[in-house]
Write an enzyme that holds these catalytic residues in place. Structure first.
Site, mmCIF file in Angstrom:
data_model
loop_
_atom_site.group_PDB
_atom_site.id
_atom_site.type_symbol
_atom_site.label_atom_id
_atom_site.label_comp_id
_atom_site.label_asym_id
_atom_site.label_seq_id
_atom_site.Cartn_x
_atom_site.Cartn_y
_atom_site.Cartn_z
ATOM 1 N N LYS A 29 -19.942 -28.381 3.783
ATOM 2 C CA LYS A 29 -20.205 -28.484 4.893
ATOM 3 C C LYS A 29 -19.449 -29.444 5.862
ATOM 4 O O LYS A 29 -19.325 -28.875 7.010
ATOM 5 C CB LYS A 29 -21.682 -29.587 5.008
ATOM 6 C CG LYS A 29 -22.507 -29.678 6.280
ATOM 7 C CD LYS A 29 -22.986 -31.408 6.188
ATOM 8 C CE LYS A 29 -22.089 -32.458 5.830
ATOM 9 N NZ LYS A 29 -21.416 -32.877 7.276
ATOM 10 N N GLN A 73 -28.880 -35.311 1.561
ATOM 11 C CA GLN A 73 -28.630 -34.423 0.493
ATOM 12 C C GLN A 73 -29.610 -34.606 -0.681
ATOM 13 O O GLN A 73 -29.642 -35.974 -1.072
ATOM 14 C CB GLN A 73 -27.316 -34.405 0.096
ATOM 15 C CG GLN A 73 -26.714 -33.517 -0.988
ATOM 16 C CD GLN A 73 -27.074 -32.045 -0.467
ATOM 17 O OE1 GLN A 73 -26.819 -31.712 0.619
ATOM 18 N NE2 GLN A 73 -27.519 -31.135 -1.355
ATOM 19 N N ASP A 103 -31.954 -29.643 8.434
ATOM 20 C CA ASP A 103 -32.459 -28.788 7.064
ATOM 21 C C ASP A 103 -33.869 -28.264 7.164
ATOM 22 O O ASP A 103 -34.026 -27.345 6.436
ATOM 23 C CB ASP A 103 -32.649 -30.056 6.175
ATOM 24 C CG ASP A 103 -31.293 -30.053 5.018
ATOM 25 O OD1 ASP A 103 -30.631 -29.017 5.181
ATOM 26 O OD2 ASP A 103 -31.022 -31.009 4.350
#
Length: 293
Positions: free
Chosen positions: A52, A96, A119
């Site tokens: 990322k 995450q 997300d």
């Protein structure tokens, strides 16, 4: 048989994003800013977050990474989320997953401002997606749809089988394939651990999207000639011939299934690269206030 090259498509999209960011900066706008919170040292999570950061650099984004050890309290995470929610310089951020067992993943997801939920896991974004309203679509399903679009895979009226019903991939990609859109307009069947006649139902499918996390589950006798196969599985399996001691295996027996297909994604190099790419696209949309003002 056409191999769907997710790495090439993802690189193309990141270059397109970078060009758009250059135009934004030239017009006096600030660079998009993506932040991430990483808890612990899970190997898969470490790799994803590292990729990322690299993607942010390629796209011209500003990026921030906050690390915590596994003993971090839920309240500490919630406090950091609140800080990111209130920070006007942060356009989008992710926490995450997976998280340690003592932390409620759902509570964490719902604490994120849905307008910064790049997300696409917040119930507001999930709900808006399900009825076809503008939203942040979760990254892997969005990446799958983009691959189908860029390879001009016909989906209208197609029989599509989704293997798996997770909130991250199975359910959202099934919803997207049903939408009145292109790609979309498919007739969708979702199969899972309690489903009957899985082999027979797969053998009737024009498109199979396999998201089970079960290496080699889809075999040659489950696929009809000319089908399109999207393999989302990325399971580490032991391999003594590799320096790492493992290799990534998809949910599809690629070597035997591929010759029968019109289109198929490899593992690695198929869906995987599109996940981070979709996260970048959502962050750009957040920075430009194109979904939520």
């Amino acid at each position: 048989m056409t191999l769907i090259d997710g790495k090439k498509v993802a690189d193309d999209i990141k270059r397109e994003i970078a060009a758009e960011v250059d135009n934004m900066v030239a017009a006096g706008m600030r660079r998009p800013h993506l932040a991430a919170i990483l808890v612990g040292h899970d190997g898969g999570s470490e790799t994803y977050v590292a990729n990322k950061v690299k993607a942010c650099e390629m796209c011209g984004f500003k990026s921030t990474l906050i690390r915590y050890e596994e003993d971090v309290t839920e309240q500490e995470l919630l406090d950091t989320i609140a800080r990111f929610n209130a920070d006007p310089d942060v356009d989008g951020f992710i926490v995450q997953l997976p998280l340690p067992r003592h932390i409620s993943e759902q509570r964490i997801i719902e604490a994120i401002d849905y307008r910064k939920d790049v997300d696409g896991f917040h119930p507001v974004n999930v709900g808006r997606m399900s009825i076809g309203l503008p939203c942040f679509v979760s990254a892997t399903p969005a990446g799958i749809i983009e691959l189908l679009r860029r390879y001009n895979v016909p989906t209208r009226g197609a029989n599509c089988v989704v293997l798996g019903r997770s909130n991250i991939v199975g359910k959202p990609v099934a919803s997207l394939m049903m939408q009145k859109a292109d790609p979309g307009n498919a007739t969708v069947t979702v199969l899972h651990s309690a489903s009957r006649d899985i082999k027979e139902k797969c053998a009737e499918a024009d498109i199979i999207i396999a998201a089970l996390g079960s290496p080699g589950f889809v075999t040659e006798d489950m696929v009809k000639p000319g089908a399109t196969i999207i393999d989302v599985g990325t399971t580490r399996v032991p391999d003594a011939s590799r320096k790492s001691g493992f290799r990534l295996s998809g949910d599809v027996d690629f070597d035997n299934v591929a010759p029968k297909c019109a289109f198929i994604t490899p593992v690695p190099g198929g869906v995987g690269p599109m996940t981070i790419c979709s996260l970048m696209k959502n962050t750009l949309l957040a920075a430009k206030k194109e979904i939520y003002s």
